[in-house]
Design a protein around this motif. Structure first.
Motif, mmCIF file in Angstrom:
data_model
loop_
_atom_site.group_PDB
_atom_site.id
_atom_site.type_symbol
_atom_site.label_atom_id
_atom_site.label_comp_id
_atom_site.label_asym_id
_atom_site.label_seq_id
_atom_site.Cartn_x
_atom_site.Cartn_y
_atom_site.Cartn_z
ATOM 1 N N ARG A 81 -7.267 0.317 9.063
ATOM 2 C CA ARG A 81 -8.258 -0.729 8.791
ATOM 3 C C ARG A 81 -9.687 -0.260 9.031
ATOM 4 N NH1 ARG A 81 -4.781 -3.506 11.892
ATOM 5 N NH2 ARG A 81 -6.330 -4.164 13.442
ATOM 6 N N ARG A 101 -3.057 -7.938 7.512
ATOM 7 C CA ARG A 101 -4.292 -7.570 8.216
ATOM 8 C C ARG A 101 -5.058 -6.471 7.471
ATOM 9 N NH1 ARG A 101 -3.296 -6.197 14.277
ATOM 10 N NH2 ARG A 101 -5.583 -6.414 14.399
ATOM 11 N N GLN A 104 -6.601 -8.101 4.449
ATOM 12 C CA GLN A 104 -7.727 -8.928 4.892
ATOM 13 C C GLN A 104 -8.986 -8.077 5.067
ATOM 14 O OE1 GLN A 104 -7.000 -10.913 8.669
ATOM 15 N NE2 GLN A 104 -7.729 -12.852 7.813
ATOM 16 N N GLU A 105 -8.836 -6.907 5.667
ATOM 17 C CA GLU A 105 -9.986 -6.011 5.855
ATOM 18 C C GLU A 105 -10.501 -5.486 4.515
ATOM 19 O OE1 GLU A 105 -13.010 -3.921 7.717
ATOM 20 O OE2 GLU A 105 -11.727 -5.545 8.474
#
Length: 231
Positions: A81, A101, A104-105
């Motif tokens: 990430r 996640r 999302q990043e």
């Protein structure tokens, strides 16, 4: 020598397409150039290849600056990430999204650059402990969750099949992931197209093409064995 290797790979792709009743234009060859110097990439570029795959963000960033700008860089390795912001405006496609996640990043960084990032969901189709990727049973739920994020577009699925001596052993896995892509497509989820199936590497790309691959990732078959000594 590289020219000869490339010609052999191209011939194999054409034959696999013919056996499967597919048009050659349906399959994109990704020249996997990880650990290889820019001189070798330039040689393959001069033969007409425009799509290169890298495993590390650092290598994309370095080679991006040294090679022609009409190259499409594909991020095919595991993406951390904290490295997303470095590659977001250089990669044409990120193959290795396997968690909400991470997606999302990517969404956050894509918004900052005001671009829409095409991604693939990486599926660990053989459930190998040594590999990244989400299991097939969890894929549809993850696709639905990620599809709601802004500035992302889910283009399809990617998988790394087991390393085998006989490529026929991976045919069942390629069929499974093809079927999974069909199942997802039939759900008509907004922002999800399933046009891309990235599967098949040097040892098994012909079988992958016969089972529906639209992108094959060939490194050793073009560039020869890798030297990790400097990496």
């Amino acid at each position: 020598m590289l020219k000869d290797h490339l010609k052999q790979v191209e011939d194999n792709i054409a034959k696999a397409c013919a056996r499967a009743g597919r048009d050659r234009s349906e399959v994109t060859l990704i020249a996997v150039s990880k650990t290889k110097p820019v001189e070798m990439l330039q040689e393959i570029y001069d033969e007409g290849v425009r799509t290169f795959g890298e495993n590390k963000v650092q290598e994309i960033c370095e080679k991006y600056e040294q090679l022609p700008r009409d190259i499409e860089w594909h991020m095919i390795g595991h993406l951390q990430r904290n490295k997303v912001k470095q590659v977001i405006d250089k990669a044409a496609l990120i193959h290795s999204v396997d968690s909400y996640r991470l997606a999302q990043e990517i969404s956050v960084q894509a918004q900052k650059k005001n671009l829409c990032m095409p991604i693939l969901i990486e599926v660990n189709i053989a459930q190998e402990e040594s590999k990244f990727g989400i299991f097939a049973d969890d894929t549809i739920q993850l696709v639905e969750e990620i599809a709601a994020l802004p500035n992302l577009e889910i283009k399809g699925l990617m998988t790394i099949a087991p390393f085998v001596t006989d490529p026929e052993e991976n045919r069942t896995y390629f069929r499974q992931i093809k079927q999974l892509s069909v199942d997802i497509k039939n759900k008509n989820i907004d922002n999800v197209s399933m046009d891309v199936l990235s599967m098949g590497m040097t040892g098994d790309y012909e079988v992958a093409i016969e089972e529906g691959a639209t992108m094959v990732r060939v490194g050793t078959g073009i560039f020869g064995a890798r030297n990790y000594a400097n990496k």
